[in-house]
Design an enzyme around this catalytic site. Sequence first.
Site, mmCIF file in Angstrom:
data_model
loop_
_atom_site.group_PDB
_atom_site.id
_atom_site.type_symbol
_atom_site.label_atom_id
_atom_site.label_comp_id
_atom_site.label_asym_id
_atom_site.label_seq_id
_atom_site.Cartn_x
_atom_site.Cartn_y
_atom_site.Cartn_z
ATOM 1 N N ASP A 50 0.876 -0.794 0.383
ATOM 2 C CA ASP A 50 0.101 0.035 0.078
ATOM 3 C C ASP A 50 0.735 0.916 -0.209
ATOM 4 O O ASP A 50 1.965 1.601 0.662
ATOM 5 C CB ASP A 50 -1.202 -0.025 1.109
ATOM 6 C CG ASP A 50 -1.469 1.369 1.351
ATOM 7 O OD1 ASP A 50 -2.825 1.181 0.939
ATOM 8 O OD2 ASP A 50 -1.981 1.974 2.052
ATOM 9 N N ASP B 197 -10.240 0.415 -4.656
ATOM 10 C CA ASP B 197 -10.232 2.448 -4.972
ATOM 11 C C ASP B 197 -10.608 3.111 -6.040
ATOM 12 O O ASP B 197 -10.935 4.051 -5.827
ATOM 13 C CB ASP B 197 -9.044 2.293 -4.638
ATOM 14 C CG ASP B 197 -8.163 2.305 -3.473
ATOM 15 O OD1 ASP B 197 -8.998 2.510 -2.364
ATOM 16 O OD2 ASP B 197 -6.800 2.203 -3.224
#
Length: 613
Positions: A214, A340
């Site tokens: 991430d 996302d």
Amino acid sequence: MGLSTVVSKPNQRTWWKDAVIYQIWPASFKDSNADGLGDIQGIIDSLDHICSLGVDAIWLSPIFESPQVDLGYDISNYESIHEPYGTISDVETLIRECHNRGLRVLFDLVINHTSNQHAWFKESRSSNSNDKRDWYIWRPAKYEDGQRRPPNNWQSFFGGSAWAWDDTRQEYYLHLFAENQPDVNWNCQELRTAIYQSAIVFWLDKGIDGFRIDAMGVWSKDQSFPDAPETDPSAPFNHQPQTLEILHEINTILSRYGDIMTVGEFGSLDDTSIALKYVGARENRVGMGFQFESACIGYSLSSFDVKPFTLVDFKKPFAKWQQFITGTDGWTTMFLENHDVARSVSRFASDHPNFRVAAAKMLAMMHVTATGTLFLYQGQEIGMTNIPAHWPIEEYKDISTQRYWSSMTTTTTTSGSETNQISGRRKLAMANILKVARDHSRTPVQWNNSAHAGFTTSPNGPWMRVNDNYVDINVSQQNRDMDSVLCYWRKLIALRREYIDLFAHGAFRYVNEGNSEIMSYVKTFDKQSALVVLNFTAMERVYEVPENFRTMHLLETNYSDMRESILQPFECRLYDSIKMTILPHEPTNAYELDSPEHSSDSYCTTFTMIYVA
């Protein structure tokens, strides 16, 4: 250790280069205990569905202990599981059951920040003499005209200052995301060692096979903490040299466990020379990266400012990253959906009932013929769509969506002109939210047409509303429909496996790149070649195969009534230079669902590809 024990070398053929990875958003995948939230057992119960797709690995978005301010990306303990999801024992069972089926398991590695409820941060903020005082990024305030100000002008990706004041320490701490997500200090060696052990080694020792990394581009920060230029607000913390050093350290740890897969977020990176510093095999840092130029064309993940784009606009970054591996030792990825971004059929094609099936199949064709490792997101295999336009803002759960809405609709006055301005901003805000909000990909998976789409039996319903179209779009129905999006994905993934050299490793070039309605490209590998033709419009289009490709054979299309010189709405075609015969065969028992609610479903036919001499 992971399943493989071979250390990766430059240009070596590794398992993950040929792989199809299936991403799971745990909260919305499958609820096994009727509490309205997806869980680990729900994933275990659904492994046969996942296996039936022909994928090679699953990637789980964060399952760790968390206050869930950012829905799991605010981790309060790397070595514990978010209680509603299950236990460490459940995860060990999941890993074992996946490995028994030949599936590898990837976890999310979220180490730019922790939750402010993590024990490390609680100690760090307790006093500036604590042993962990430097584990996070603390800076004194600036004062202007007697007013306290943040150390610099850095902005959070979720809006507002990236600095939050702490009354106990009487200092600001840095948070590039929410206030509840303080950034760790990678200049502190003790912090590095602790993260490596807690977030990485702990899980490698339990047998996982890799990590999605991430926000890897923003780990390191310019230690002079200068103001960011308006033209490049993230310059002081984007792709700093120290980040590459950290990734090399992590890769050194991973190499002890065999050929562990890693894929990191490039973020807004558009420079392939910088990307190669991350993913070049000789660099020994990261296996591959997610580029967002294609998936987020027309906006950025840190902004809801959506701009229109054309197919020609899309073609440019798509080709750049398809051609990224040519002449280099780097590797690339293919995805248009994840947790996302919005649903691809709604954003890049059409989710209108008249066109949705053909459009979803057309996008599937683009995915499976693309260079690099393929990533498939939960629900994408059945063509799940964006949230309906009539849903009120209260149905949206994501912190970035809610903050954007608040910033666009908050007012301190009640004058008529201000009211009109707020009304206009509300319309603009909702129009942008309907296009790109992260919530679109987080609605529960639509398993069948029973209450709550079979996701949960909770009397209180699911944690997030199920999309209204679940009656028409669900796994159970598509298992019985040979012409469904689900069956097409299974067929194409099998096809990709047969053509893995050509599709995953082949060279890419456009045919008629300037066409604003049709996307066509050639893939080549050694003596193999294929032509892919994709109609991105909801209209019929005249099309003739270019003369130098007319000796190719039509291998696949999404229309049973194909018309030679006409591309129908969202039609896709695949032409190949090697003639093949497609022979159907019966699904094996490994692909049969064994849960009572699905026991009557029959899987669609899978396909074996036989070369004709």
